[in-house]
Design an enzyme around this catalytic site. Structure first.
Site, short mmCIF file in Angstrom:
data_model
loop_
_atom_site.label_atom_id
_atom_site.label_comp_id
_atom_site.label_asym_id
_atom_site.label_seq_id
_atom_site.Cartn_x
_atom_site.Cartn_y
_atom_site.Cartn_z
N LYS A 185 -0.80 -1.20 -4.48
CA LYS A 185 -2.07 -0.17 -4.20
C LYS A 185 -1.45 1.29 -4.36
CE LYS A 185 -5.50 -3.04 -2.29
NZ LYS A 185 -6.50 -3.30 -1.30
N TYR A 219 0.77 -1.03 0.06
CA TYR A 219 -0.19 -0.02 -0.02
C TYR A 219 0.76 1.13 -0.05
CZ TYR A 219 -3.99 2.84 1.60
OH TYR A 219 -4.94 3.86 1.66
#
Length: 307
Positions: free
Chosen positions: A168, A144
């Site tokens: 992400k 992330y």
């Protein structure tokens, strides 16, 4: 035990990664049972991946024991219907402990939060991810990335870690995203738009596929309609659908994004799925003006979705 293998999780990441809220009861304690209708609604609508202990889950407000309990509950509620990602982070020791617990609970992959420590070395982030990889051997990893300032060299090194299958990208920098995709093209990395629906078209144009969503807790069919349009290359329909839900995201961005979870949980209350309040430092409750705006928006969403 995980229900989906690496290839299945990798494929699902091209879809919607729905970040589940963490429900609280009237005393402020976690109430995992309240999440079941939210999970069922998301799965039934066609959301491709569900994530426990993400930012919409208020991960940084949770005790370790609460984080562990929520991944266990989510695994039981999802029941292998879609891949389940478990967010891990904070100190490297806690991240490793939660990684091990998440694997035991049946998570299909880990989503590693980028360390918010004020002293973060690019090579230290690589070491952080490698430690977590050892704590949950064989489990796929999704990074992330909220701050690309660690540099492209570190991003390339992170993507070379064998367990990493996805990133992400949660920075409003589509040109840098495109560069990262170009540099790692030899690996089958899932590049996922990490700034939800509003940024999805720009990230798609840069080469990402799929996107994260907190909206799926409330009206998952609207997220699915946006994804369907983007996958078909129908940017006009996708942008029209995004325009319809944009006021929701504008409300979530108020007070330095401190109303992000507040708006989601208030909407759930208004729809009859009370998941409690949002813990400090999130804003709670919504201001009267914002609440009225949300009520009017939910009324317009009663109608079917049209691109």
């Amino acid at each position: 035990m995980a229900h989906f293998d690496r290839a299945a999780v990798r494929a699902a990441l091209n879809g919607i990664s729905g970040i589940l809220v963490t429900p609280f009861d009237d005393t402020g304690k976690i109430a995992p049972g309240r999440l079941q209708p939210v999970v069922d609604r998301a799965v039934d609508a066609g959301v491709h991946v569900l994530v426990a202990n993400g930012n919409t889950s208020e991960y940084y407000s949770l005790r370790y024991s609460e984080s562990e309990a929520m991944i266990q509950a989510a695994a039981q509620q999802v029941q292998g219907r879609v891949p389940l990602l478990a967010g891990v982070g904070r100190s490297v020791e806690e991240a490793c402990d939660l990684a091990t617990a998440s694997q035991a609970a049946g998570a299909d992959a880990l989503m590693i939060h980028q360390p918010p420590d004020p002293f973060v070395a690019p090579r230290g982030v690589v070491a952080y991810v490698r430690r977590i990889e050892k704590a949950a051997p064989g489990l796929p990893l999704v990074l992330y990335l909220r701050n690309e300032a660690i540099g492209m060299q570190a991003i390339e090194e992170l993507c070379s870690i064998s367990s990493v299958i996805g990133v992400k990208w949660a920075s409003p920098t589509p040109l840098l995203l495109a560069e990262a995709i170009r540099r790692t093209r030899q690996r089958d990395i899932a590049w996922v738009g990490g700034l939800a629906e509003t940024w999805a078209p720009a990230f798609y144009a840069a080469g990402a596929r799929g996107f994260t969503s907190g909206l799926i807790n409330v009206v998952p069919e609207r997220s699915v309609a946006i994804h369907t349009a983007l996958e078909a290359g129908d940017y006009a329909s996708a942008n029209h659908l995004i325009e319809q839900m944009l006021p929701f995201e504008v409300l979530r961005a108020q007070e330095n994004n401190g109303t992000n979870v507040t708006v989601v949980k208030t909407a759930l209350q208004l729809l009859g799925d009370d998941c409690g309040l949002a813990r400090p430092p999130a804003a709670w409750p919504m201001t009267p003006t914002a609440l009225e705006t949300l009520k009017q928006l939910l009324k317009t969403w009663d109608s079917p979705v049209h691109g």
